[in-house]
Design an enzyme around this catalytic site. Structure first.
Site, PDB file in Angstrom:
ATOM      1  N   SER A  10       0.811  -1.215   0.000  1.00 20.82           N
ATOM      2  CA  SER A  10       0.000   0.000   0.000  1.00 20.82           C
ATOM      3  C   SER A  10       0.850   1.272   0.000  1.00 20.82           C
ATOM      4  CB  SER A  10      -0.947   0.001   1.210  1.00 20.82           C
ATOM      5  OG  SER A  10      -0.232  -0.136   2.424  1.00 20.82           O
ATOM      6  N   ARG A  31       7.181  -8.039  -6.662  1.00 12.44           N
ATOM      7  CA  ARG A  31       7.420  -9.469  -6.872  1.00 12.44           C
ATOM      8  C   ARG A  31       6.276 -10.148  -7.620  1.00 12.44           C
ATOM      9  NH1 ARG A  31       8.275 -12.204  -1.271  1.00 12.44           N
ATOM     10  NH2 ARG A  31       6.423 -10.954  -0.822  1.00 12.44           N
ATOM     11  N   LYS A 105       9.205   1.288   7.891  1.00 12.35           N
ATOM     12  CA  LYS A 105       9.088   1.659   9.296  1.00 12.35           C
ATOM     13  C   LYS A 105       9.415   0.469  10.193  1.00 12.35           C
ATOM     14  CE  LYS A 105       7.151   5.553   7.819  1.00 12.35           C
ATOM     15  NZ  LYS A 105       6.899   5.274   6.402  1.00 12.35           N
ATOM     16  N   GLY A 135       6.160  10.101   8.191  1.00  7.62           N
ATOM     17  CA  GLY A 135       4.851  10.762   8.207  1.00  7.62           C
ATOM     18  C   GLY A 135       4.798  11.968   9.112  1.00  7.62           C
ATOM     19  N   ALA A 139      -1.128   5.621   3.856  1.00  8.24           N
ATOM     20  CA  ALA A 139      -1.299   5.385   2.427  1.00  8.24           C
ATOM     21  C   ALA A 139      -2.761   5.510   2.014  1.00  8.24           C
ATOM     22  CB  ALA A 139      -0.767   3.998   2.070  1.00  8.24           C
ATOM     23  N   LYS A 190       7.058   4.154  16.856  1.00  5.27           N
ATOM     24  CA  LYS A 190       5.629   4.486  16.910  1.00  5.27           C
ATOM     25  C   LYS A 190       4.769   3.280  16.574  1.00  5.27           C
ATOM     26  CE  LYS A 190       5.217   5.052  12.184  1.00  5.27           C
ATOM     27  NZ  LYS A 190       4.193   4.685  11.208  1.00  5.27           N
ATOM     28  N   ASP A 243       3.512  11.526  13.918  1.00  2.00           N
ATOM     29  CA  ASP A 243       3.469  10.167  13.388  1.00  2.00           C
ATOM     30  C   ASP A 243       3.015   9.182  14.453  1.00  2.00           C
ATOM     31  OD1 ASP A 243       3.669   8.487  11.240  1.00  2.00           O
ATOM     32  OD2 ASP A 243       5.840   8.303  11.285  1.00  2.00           O
ATOM     33  N   SER A 253      -4.421   2.202  10.842  1.00  4.60           N
ATOM     34  CA  SER A 253      -3.151   1.705  11.362  1.00  4.60           C
ATOM     35  C   SER A 253      -3.153   0.182  11.500  1.00  4.60           C
ATOM     36  CB  SER A 253      -2.852   2.339  12.721  1.00  4.60           C
ATOM     37  OG  SER A 253      -1.750   1.718  13.338  1.00  4.60           O
TER      38      SER A 253
END
Length: 329
Positions: A10, A31, A105, A135, A139, A190, A243, A253
């Site tokens: 994403s 991929r 991340k 961030g 996304a 985070k 963020d 999230s």
């Protein structure tokens, strides 16, 4: 500059959307051969952010990572950290002369390093050629073209500004930073705190407790980052506090979603199987816990320790959070 995005998820899809609005050509490595064929035919990623219409005339899609790397000198990695090294092992071309930006991340499990340090130590990429995209920015909201803010960090200000300019749009605002290590650790941490927020929600804790949890989390993050990389930074800036808040509170999230499932009684394995996306915070929790244990007493990071105990030591989430509530203020 020729740009490439590496990854098919994403966030990679969102980055491709942003870049193709400012560039005539963007190389894109993924991929999945069937996803590639679908994108070229239908103009959207069938697996992630499928509502986004992609400018296929601007895309050079490939399932060969070496083609994407060879055809570009500005590489943006958006491959989940758990799978990054597996993909890098496919490379035959050197990364030394490339400019690399990480939109990942997390921690690379094979080395226990954040992505920038991993590229520097294992692939000998100079730090001035390494940057971070952070961030607060989901996304899913990029797909909806909701106003979002990005921080682009790099030791070389020119390279940070170059990428920032190519990501800017009417719904994306960017700023630059020279705190590459701090912003990348913040982006990793985070996710752990978002898992904690999700566990708390799954256990039935309310908004009052969530606010205390996030307040303690930003202070814990400040202590952690200060230990691994001391420099003058404002922890209340968007790349850190902002963020943290969006990842801890947003329904988009994946780390919060993962934690919520754990709080509701799912096992780690069953929660992972049910989710379609990788929760980076799961892998980051172990690395952060081990690293902090080497640097100072673990009592300085009670939230990380609690999440670690639940995910890796099989501790009962309800009992572990009851104990955590006595350590927060």
């Amino acid at each position: 500059m020729k740009f490439a995005v590496l990854g098919g998820g994403s966030w990679a899809t969102a980055l491709v959307k942003m870049l193709t609005e400012n560039l005539d050509t963007v190389h894109w490595y993924m991929r999945n051969e069937s996803a590639k064929a679908h994108i070229l035919k239908e103009g959207n990623n069938p697996n992630y952010l499928s509502s986004v219409d992609l400018k296929t005339e601007s895309l050079f899609l490939t399932t060969d990572i070496n083609k994407a790397v060879a055809g570009s000198n500005f590489l943006i990695f958006a491959i989940p950290s758990a799978f990054l090294e597996t993909e890098l092992q496919k490379l035959t071309a050197s990364l030394k002369d490339k400019i690399l930006f990480s939109a990942i991340k997390g921690i690379v499990p094979e080395t226990g390093l954040i992505v920038g340090e991993h590229f520097h130590e294992r692939y000998e990429v100079p730090f001035e050629n390494i940057g971070v995209i952070t961030g607060p920015c989901h996304a899913e909201e990029v797909a909806l073209e909701r106003l979002s803010y990005l921080t682009i960090a790099c030791a070389d200000e020119y390279k940070a500004r170059l990428l920032a300019d190519h990501l800017n749009s009417h719904y994306i605002k960017t700023k630059i930073s020279d705190d590459i290590i701090g912003t990348e650790y913040a982006a990793m941490l985070k996710n752990i705190y978002a898992i904690a927020a999700g566990i708390a929600h799954g256990l039935g804790y309310g908004d009052n407790f969530q606010s205390v949890l996030m307040s303690n989390a930003i202070r814990e993050m400040k202590r952690f980052i200060g230990k691994v990389h001391k420099m003058k930074r404002n922890i209340n800036n968007s790349a850190y506090l902002g963020d943290l808040l969006v990842t801890g509170y947003s329904t988009f999230s994946r780390n919060r979603m993962f934690g919520n499932m754990i709080g509701k009684g799912y096992t780690v394995k069953s929660a992972m199987m049910e989710m379609n996306m990788v929760a980076e915070g799961y892998y980051a929790t172990k690395s952060a816990h081990l690293l902090m244990g080497k640097l100072e007493k673990k009592s300085k990071t009670p939230i990380i320790n609690t999440v670690y105990a639940i995910l890796y030591q099989g501790k009962n989430a309800k009992k572990a959070f009851k104990k955590l509530t006595e350590e927060l203020d």
